[in-house]
Enzyme design. Structure first.
Site, PDB file in Angstrom:
ATOM      1  N   ASP A 107     -31.221 -13.181 -37.482  1.00 32.30           N
ATOM      2  CA  ASP A 107     -30.983 -12.892 -36.074  1.00 32.30           C
ATOM      3  C   ASP A 107     -31.673 -11.591 -35.720  1.00 32.30           C
ATOM      4  O   ASP A 107     -31.635 -10.644 -36.494  1.00 32.30           O
ATOM      5  CB  ASP A 107     -29.483 -12.772 -35.812  1.00 32.30           C
ATOM      6  N   ASP A 129     -24.423   6.762 -16.578  1.00 34.11           N
ATOM      7  CA  ASP A 129     -24.581   5.388 -17.054  1.00 34.11           C
ATOM      8  C   ASP A 129     -24.135   5.321 -18.521  1.00 34.11           C
ATOM      9  O   ASP A 129     -24.799   5.857 -19.398  1.00 34.11           O
ATOM     10  CB  ASP A 129     -26.064   5.005 -16.919  1.00 34.11           C
ATOM     11  N   THR A 134     -24.112  -2.538 -10.235  1.00 37.90           N
ATOM     12  CA  THR A 134     -23.423  -3.802  -9.954  1.00 37.90           C
ATOM     13  C   THR A 134     -24.412  -4.938 -10.103  1.00 37.90           C
ATOM     14  O   THR A 134     -25.629  -4.728 -10.035  1.00 37.90           O
ATOM     15  CB  THR A 134     -22.858  -3.860  -8.521  1.00 37.90           C
ATOM     16  N   ALA A 135     -23.845  -6.106 -10.316  1.00 38.11           N
ATOM     17  CA  ALA A 135     -24.714  -7.273 -10.501  1.00 38.11           C
ATOM     18  C   ALA A 135     -25.476  -7.577  -9.214  1.00 38.11           C
ATOM     19  O   ALA A 135     -26.564  -8.153  -9.256  1.00 38.11           O
ATOM     20  CB  ALA A 135     -23.887  -8.480 -10.918  1.00 38.11           C
TER      21      ALA A 135
END
EC number: 7.2.2.6
Lengths: 553, 707
Positions: free
Chosen positions: B326, B363, B398-399
């Site tokens: 992975d 952030d 925000t999305a």
């Protein structure tokens, strides 16, 4: 030229010729065994025998066919010998005694050609030609067929069938052995060998007595005897007899014929598995052992250790003056390294250590280069065992040509490897343990032991040469050696075919940097080492009490 | 070439070396293993035991110092072999004891009629052993989880040190890939509802105990094959030894003048010497150590906190030719990081860095933090003091807006997705130039993620530049993949990224191939494809959707943090949940096979010297010429034979540490590995006994009865 130099020239010219010839011959055999077309005569044979040539056989069916064919051959040959007084061209010979007939039948069917009889005074022409010579062809073809079946096992991908035994048998006889034998016979006739169907010739000797000189179809039998690594001579003296081996150069031709197919088969193998380098590696293994063996044997004979040869100035006892020491030794090495067993000199009279080399050659299991076919399959089994140990040492489940060597494969390879040493050692021990059988020995002391050891080594490994000295024509030896020949031939064949079946079923593992390369000198060296060390460890106690005890002073 | 630094053992068991104390504590076990009923499964050692019994009887009938010395050393040979196995098992037993301690029978609170979200549910108290699959139990802080299962409600921190040895607690929560809990571990905080997935008596800990103890150890395919070869060699040497007797009797008989020696009389070679010869010739070294090697191989995995569910899986690991790794967590660090600031025309790098840092201070995502760190590293910008931005107005991500930023002193700074920030700049009257678009495309083309930084100062809006976020490949991965390639192993990176990004990372990490936008079905298909070509595939996985692929792979390593389904499907579990360990697992698998092969070679090579000792000892009296074989010039026949037997026994003990530790393994091509091992164990195996036997003989010759 000194004897040593002439010996080197003799050997070198053989090596060069083999190197040149093995490619076209190997390629020819590749085409024979992989081709789709049938010759008209072959189709006729299939029709008469009721064989469907296109039908593939799984390993068990292949093995059953080999065994059935061989069993019928033994019965036929036994019958011919027992009834020879009623056959044509019998020369007035009486029926062969039962135990000799059994021994001879098994001997020729197993490609051993141990001879418990003297050819010229026992067998009529028809038995020689229709019985023994036919077996010289087909027993060799059987060996090649089994080897090819094993190679197919390595080459096939996830397939059960190993080919068709009857097709392999017929093609090997008709397309490989017959043409070469035909040409070779003409060469030998040109070299002075006899070829007739005449009755014995009565001549008056110098002393005034009379002697019956038997002629016969000698040259034709001689060539297939060498080419098929059979070894059964027309005459008791075998290739030492001037009618079987007239001159120095027929000697050369006969040695070449002995080595021809065994050294070419690896090429066929390389082509069939799609990687010629693998074939070269197998040839290199065989050649390394063979060259060392020839050099050691010739060296030992030229050095002629021992009291009598020292006094005489050369180890010439038992050797023909027209061949000399070096060329006799080369023949002896060639005949014992292959399972031929023809002799042009008497190994019993070799120096003790020289005699040991001829024994050791056979004890290797007849793999360098071995009998036609049997040499290749024996060597491939040794390669499998080597790959197993070496493969572990590189940290992977061992694989040979992409086929994994797991429990089943190693079991079959081990069984194969077990058969002949057990036969040789048990047979020798039984004979040496019985005063009655010891009485057959010509010599006492360690040399007598060597004679018995040689006989069982020769029979179990399907070589067929006799050390000489041992009177092996007794019922006990005929039966015991016959059993050794039969078990020594057919048990390994069954194990080889089972191994082939188990390999054929597998899908190959792709090659990567982590795969043990089996075409490099490293691997060649390792197989040589494993072969020599395993055989030395197995037979050292017996050799120590025979030739070593005699030879080391 | 760098050697891979194998993890320092993190488990509870000490290092790989043999502790002399272990030899003593394993002695009782070594004696019980003398029982022929169990010993016959090891054919080589069984033959030795039969030889020991045989010589004991002979020594009782006709006692002599020499005879008893051989008897003692033959028994010691068997005992040493048993000791090797007992020591190997002993290490596992210590581990099992720790595990058993965790497996106290706890009382479980079994819920009745539970539905998701229900707050008041009645429960009864039952013993953990009475729990069935599908039962639901409530576990609260301070309680021990009664059985393996999945969390179906709640979140809790769990102390799993009982099985992993790792003291830091882990989070387990319902849903997702971190829902599996293991019986015997302890909940430290909160409460969870667990659905039991195990059958009684088949818990993970039960299986672990079984595995580390070697109780249900079965011979692996390769071990079986090797055992067959060893049995065949034993038969050959048995034949060679037994059939020698008539030859010896004959040889003695044709030399009547020779006096009887302890080795050879008119009745042939004495039974004691025959048995001694046989034991020396059969491959006792590898026969004695074979099962210890297997057990120790599993144990080495356990020391690295990997549990192999079968020895077969460990062996398969050595054969693996394709590794599926992975991307995230294995090849790259967990998250993308800022790697470059690319200013727009007319903007200085410092300006861009300052704005980027400012917009990211609040952030808390890993990406945001990486921007602050990068600004500090690359441009020396320190973090601002808390008071400095006291009246700053933070704009969270925000999305919908797809950007975040800050407003301070009339200046607005934003960073975020390229289209979002560009639109924001345009909305405020700015005109982003085409160059910025080109930079954004260039970053995307290399597989990176572009973040655009924009600002509005005094009514002017402009784009400052682009932050290049990229996956950071873990250090040393390229070297490891190069090693893998040399070992003949193909590495394939699995990622959910688009092919462009995937290719960039694959190139940087040096993997051979990649599978982009991988779904579980793609993974499964890839494994099947590789396997059809005859390759063996190894992979790691943790999610339930990995389960089919884990089951299909030849070596499937499930992460302990993963779901029960994944752990069921794989054939190994990594308790540390470290996917990089797959590489070590492969190495351990190879080491296991190499150790077997090396000791087999050593064992057979040893025989050469033993012949040189024993054959002249037996027969030089009859054939003085054979004394030439006595190249070691051993003192007397008796001391020569005894020295060979003693060497043969001692070498077993001497090699126990090697069997437990495994032969040194460096990733290299097959040819180089073989050459090295052939020199060390083949050539070494021929030479070592010559020296060893001579040395022992120098000491033994002073014993009574040796001349």
């Amino acid at each position: 030229m000194s004897p040593a130099l002439s010996g080197i020239v003799f050997i070198a010219s053989l090596i060069v010729t083999l190197a040149v010839v093995h490619r076209p011959l190997g390629d020819h055999m590749y085409r024979v065994y992989t081709g789709q077309r049938h010759l008209a005569v072959e189709r006729l044979i299939y029709r008469l025998a009721g064989v469907r040539p296109e039908a593939g056989q799984r390993w068990s069916a292949y093995a059953r066919a080999v065994l059935a064919f061989s069993a019928v051959s033994v019965l036929l040959l036994y019958g011919m010998q027992r009834l020879q007084d009623r056959l044509l061209l019998s020369l007035g010979m009486p029926p062969v005694p039962g135990h000799v007939a059994w021994n001879t039948a098994v001997s020729f069917v197993t490609n051993t050609n141990w001879q418990a009889y003297s050819g010229e005074s026992t067998m009529g022409h028809l038995v020689q030609m229709a019985g023994l010579a036919v077996q010289n062809f087909v027993s060799a073809a059987v060996g090649m067929a089994v080897a090819i079946a094993l190679v197919r096992g390595l080459a096939h991908r996830g397939k059960e069938e190993l080919g068709n035994f009857w097709v392999d048998l017929v093609r090997g006889s008709i397309r490989i052995l017959l043409p070469i034998a035909f040409a070779g016979a003409l060469v030998l006739v040109a070299g002075g060998l006899v070829q007739n169907l005449a009755a014995p010739h009565e001549v008056t000797t110098l002393t005034g007595g009379t002697q019956a000189i038997t002629g016969g179809p000698v040259a034709s039998q001689e060539i297939i005897k060498e080419l098929g690594t059979n070894g059964g001579g027309f005459y008791n003296a075998n290739s030492a007899h001037p009618f079987e081996n007239a001159t120095g150069w027929t000697n050369w031709v006969e040695i070449l014929a002995i080595l021809l197919i065994p050294f070419a088969l690896p090429r066929t193998f390389g082509r069939m598995v799609g990687d010629r380098r693998q074939g070269y590696a197998i040839v290199a293994i065989m050649a390394t052992i063979a060259v060392v063996s020839v050099a050691v044997l010739t060296g030992l004979e030229l050095a002629h250790g021992g009291t009598v040869p020292q006094a005489a100035g050369a180890a010439m006892e038992g050797k023909e003056a027209r061949f000399g020491v070096a060329n006799s030794a080369t023949f002896a090495a060639a005949t014992t390294l292959t399972s031929t067993g023809a002799v042009n000199s008497f190994h019993d009279s070799y120096t003790a250590l020289g005699g040991m080399v001829t024994m050791f050659n056979m004890m290797l299991g007849e793999v360098a280069p071995g009998g036609v076919g049997s040499g290749l399959y024996g060597m491939l089994v040794l390669a499998v065992i080597t790959v197993f140990v070496a493969g572990l040492m590189v940290g992977r489940t061992p694989e040979y040509l992409g086929k994994r060597i797991g429990a089943r494969e190693i079991k079959l390879a081990s069984l194969y490897f077990l058969v002949t040493p057990v036969l040789v050692l048990v047979g020798t021990a039984l004979a040496m343990g019985s005063p009655e059988q010891r009485a057959s020995m010509l010599n006492g002391g360690p040399h007598g032991l060597s004679e018995v050891l040689y006989a069982f080594t020769s029979a179990s490994n399907n070589n067929g040469s006799a050390f000489g000295g041992l009177s092996a024509g007794t019922p006990w030896y005929d039966v015991a050696l016959g059993l050794c020949m039969a078990f020594g031939r057919f048990l390994p064949i069954v194990f080889v075919l089972a191994l082939a079946g188990s390999l054929a079923r597998q899908d190959p593992v792709p090659v990567s940097a982590g795969t043990l390369p089996t075409h490099r000198p490293q691997f060649v060296g390792m197989v040589v080492g494993v072969t020599v060390i395993l055989v030395a460890l197995t037979f050292l106690p017996a050799l120590a009490l025979g030739p070593l005890a005699e030879g080391i002073r | 070439m760098s050697t891979p630094t194998l993890h320092a053992p993190t488990g509870r068991v000490g290092g790989g070396l043999l502790d002399p104390k272990q030899l003593v504590t394993s002695l009782p076990g070594a004696f019980t293993k003398l029982n022929p009923v169990t010993l016959w499964r090891n054919p080589v050692m069984f033959v030795v035991e039969v030889g020991a019994v045989f010589t004991t009887v002979l020594a009782l009938v006709d006692p002599s110092f020499f005879a008893w010395a051989v008897v003692v050393w033959l028994w010691l040979t068997v005992l040493f072999a048993n000791l090797a196995e007992a020591v190997a098992e002993g290490r596992g037993k210590a581990q099992a004891a720790t595990l058993r301690a965790a497996k106290r029978d706890t009382v479980a609170r079994r819920l009745k009629d539970w539905r998701p979200g229900a707050t008041e549910v009645s429960h009864d108290r039952v013993g953990a052993s009475e729990l069935r699959q599908g039962d639901l139990v409530l576990v609260e802080a301070g309680e021990t989880i009664p059985g393996d299962g999945d969390v179906v409600e709640g979140i809790a921190s769990v102390d799993e040190s009982a099985i992993t040895g790792e003291s830091a607690p882990v989070i387990r929560e319902s849903g997702g890939d971190r829902s599996a809990v293991t019986g015997g571990t302890k909940v430290l905080s909160d409460r969870i509802v667990v659905q039991i997935t195990q059958r009684p008596g088949e818990s993970f800990i039960d299986r672990m105990i079984g595995l580390v103890e070697g109780a249900d150890r079965q011979k692996t395919p390769n071990e079986i094959a090797l055992n067959i070869l060893l049995a065949a060699l034993t038969i050959i040497f048995l034949t060679a030894t037994v059939t020698m007797q008539p030859l010896a009797i004959y040889s003695r008989a044709v030399n009547p003048g020779v006096p009887d020696s302890p080795a050879l009389t008119a009745d042939g070679v004495s039974g004691i010497v025959l048995a001694a010869l046989l034991v020396c010739l059969i491959p006792t070294t590898i026969g004695a150590l074979l099962s210890a090697i297997g057990i120790a191989g599993m144990d080495r995995l356990v020391q690295r906190n990997v549990l192999a569910m079968s020895g077969r899986a460990v062996e398969a690991a050595g054969d693996v030719s394709t590794l599926l790794l992975d991307k995230t967590g294995t090849i790259t660090l967990g998250n993308r990081q800022a790697a470059e600031f690319l200013p727009a025309p007319g903007v200085t790098p410092e300006e861009l860095a300052e704005a980027a840092q400012l917009s990211s201070l609040a952030d808390e995502t890993p990406e945001g933090r990486s921007i602050v760190v990068f600004a500090k590293q690359a441009h020396g910008l320190r973090e601002r003091a808390p008071g400095e931005l006291a009246h700053a107005e933070w704009v969270p991500f925000t999305a919908q807006t797809r950007m975040s930023g800050v407003g301070v002193d009339g200046r607005q700074v934003r960073k975020g997705a390229a289209t979002a920030v560009m639109k924001w700049v345009r909305d405020h009257g700015g005109h982003p130039t085409g160059e910025v678009g080109a930079i954004v495309d260039a970053v995307s083309a290399t597989g990176g993620t572009p973040l655009v930084v924009g600002e509005v100062t005094d009514g002017t809006a402009r784009v400052l530049g682009v932050i290049h976020l990229k996956d950071v490949v873990k250090q040393g991965m390229r070297e490891r993949f190069d090693e893998m390639r040399r070992m003949g192993i193909r590495t394939v990176m699995i990622t959910g990224d688009n092919p462009l990004t995937a290719r960039a990372i694959a190139d940087e990490a040096g993997v051979d191939d990649f599978l982009a936008e991988a779904t579980p079905e793609d993974k499964l298909a890839l494994i099947r494809k590789e396997q059809q070509g005859g390759r063996l595939v190894a992979m790691t996985g943790d999610g339930t959707n990995d389960a089919p692929a884990l089951a299909q792979a030849d070596v499937g390593v499930a992460m302990n943090t993963g779901t029960s389904a994944a752990k069921e499907a794989g054939n190994m579990v990594d308790l540390d949940s470290n996917p990089t360990k797959l590489i070590e697992i492969v190495e351990i698998g190879k080491q296991l096979l190499i150790t077997r092969g090396a000791l087999t070679t050593f064992s057979i090579a040893n025989d050469v010297a033993k012949y040189f000792a024993i054959i002249p000892a037996m027969f030089a009296a009859v054939y003085p010429g054979l004394d030439a074989l006595n190249v070691m010039r051993l003192a007397s026949p008796q001391s020569a034979i005894l020295s060979a037997v003693v060497f043969n026994a001692i070498v077993i003990v001497a090699l126990i540490p090697l069997a437990l530790r495994g032969v040194r393994y460096r990733p290299a091509s097959a040819s180089r590995l073989l050459s090295r091992n052939l020199y060390v164990y083949g050539l070494g195996g021929v030479v070592a006994p010559f020296l060893g036997i001579k040395l022992i003989d120098l000491l033994l010759q002073f014993l009574p009865g040796m001349s």
